[in-house]
Design a protein around this motif. Sequence first.
Motif, mmCIF file in Angstrom:
data_model
loop_
_atom_site.group_PDB
_atom_site.id
_atom_site.type_symbol
_atom_site.label_atom_id
_atom_site.label_comp_id
_atom_site.label_asym_id
_atom_site.label_seq_id
_atom_site.Cartn_x
_atom_site.Cartn_y
_atom_site.Cartn_z
ATOM 1 N N ALA A 1 7.477 2.316 10.245
ATOM 2 C CA ALA A 1 6.137 2.140 10.816
ATOM 3 C C ALA A 1 5.147 3.156 10.241
ATOM 4 O O ALA A 1 3.954 2.867 10.099
ATOM 5 N N ILE A 2 5.628 4.342 9.897
ATOM 6 C CA ILE A 2 4.779 5.345 9.255
ATOM 7 C C ILE A 2 4.571 5.001 7.790
ATOM 8 O O ILE A 2 3.478 5.148 7.237
ATOM 9 N N ALA A 3 5.623 4.526 7.131
ATOM 10 C CA ALA A 3 5.580 4.272 5.685
ATOM 11 C C ALA A 3 4.583 3.178 5.320
ATOM 12 O O ALA A 3 3.931 3.256 4.266
ATOM 13 N N VAL A 4 4.460 2.155 6.158
ATOM 14 C CA VAL A 4 3.604 1.013 5.812
ATOM 15 C C VAL A 4 2.141 1.411 5.628
ATOM 16 O O VAL A 4 1.549 1.146 4.571
ATOM 17 N N MET B 1 -2.501 3.255 2.038
ATOM 18 C CA MET B 1 -3.440 4.319 1.693
ATOM 19 C C MET B 1 -3.294 4.721 0.230
ATOM 20 O O MET B 1 -4.275 4.989 -0.465
ATOM 21 N N GLY B 2 -2.047 4.754 -0.263
ATOM 22 C CA GLY B 2 -1.811 5.097 -1.658
ATOM 23 C C GLY B 2 -2.466 4.126 -2.618
ATOM 24 O O GLY B 2 -2.901 4.514 -3.710
ATOM 25 N N VAL B 3 -2.553 2.858 -2.224
ATOM 26 C CA VAL B 3 -3.212 1.855 -3.064
ATOM 27 C C VAL B 3 -4.698 2.175 -3.216
ATOM 28 O O VAL B 3 -5.266 2.095 -4.307
ATOM 29 N N VAL C 1 13.347 2.816 4.285
ATOM 30 C CA VAL C 1 12.027 2.675 3.657
ATOM 31 C C VAL C 1 12.146 1.942 2.323
ATOM 32 O O VAL C 1 11.286 1.139 1.954
ATOM 33 N N GLN C 2 13.229 2.206 1.604
ATOM 34 C CA GLN C 2 13.418 1.582 0.293
ATOM 35 C C GLN C 2 13.471 0.065 0.385
ATOM 36 O O GLN C 2 13.013 -0.640 -0.526
#
Length: 247
Positions: free
Chosen positions: A95-98, A103-105, A54-55
Amino acid sequence: MLAVSIFAGIWYWICKTDVGYAITHAIRQPLFAALPIGLMMGDVQQAMIIGAAVQILYIGLVAAGSNLPADDCLAGLIAIPIAIQSHLTPALAIAIAVPVGVMGVFVDQLRKTINVMFVHMADRYAEEGNTRKIMLASVVYPTALSFFFRFPIPFFAILYGADAVNSFMNSVPQWLVHGFSVAGGLLPALGFALTMFVIGKKELFPWFIIGYFLIQFSGIPIIGAAIFGLCAVLLITYYNNKKNMEA
């Protein structure tokens, strides 16, 4: 998973307060968060592997004008425990992280919009000369409100899993998504304007232009740009000191 959910919610809130910016910016990275999550879930090795995957998405992440392209902290805190619990591969964790990062934005844009009221509140206290209330309006109130924006997202997402995250993203109205995108697109321009205002000295302005177009058209990575910038600062400082000594 309840303990992991509580930890992720509190960790997300602490990291996004930006108190002690250099520290929170480091500990909010997915690779860093993978260690405590792995310890809590009993699988440090897999947590670190997923955290590293993810990093990679956010190594060169730069928030120009405070416009965050993706929320790396939220992406890691949600994707890592869900992937470990569901025995997913690092590719599926990405695929989950993207979508989580996107959403965080949206959440961050909403928070900034609401925080405007604290700015006007601080202006009123400044006119009154009340330094205590200025501190409350500029630090305490926004930080406290941020808890209610930050904590629930990773808490409920980890409890209910990836399906809940995808369902939430699909339920967000397109007009709201478009509105946040437009608002976010304006912030880099504001950021550059503030940077030019802070520079102040006309003789330093060409360096800003050189740096900007160097990044835009040369294709060099962020680390390379930082090295060029450091060399430029050292040269400018050296010749300015030499000029002052001669004067």
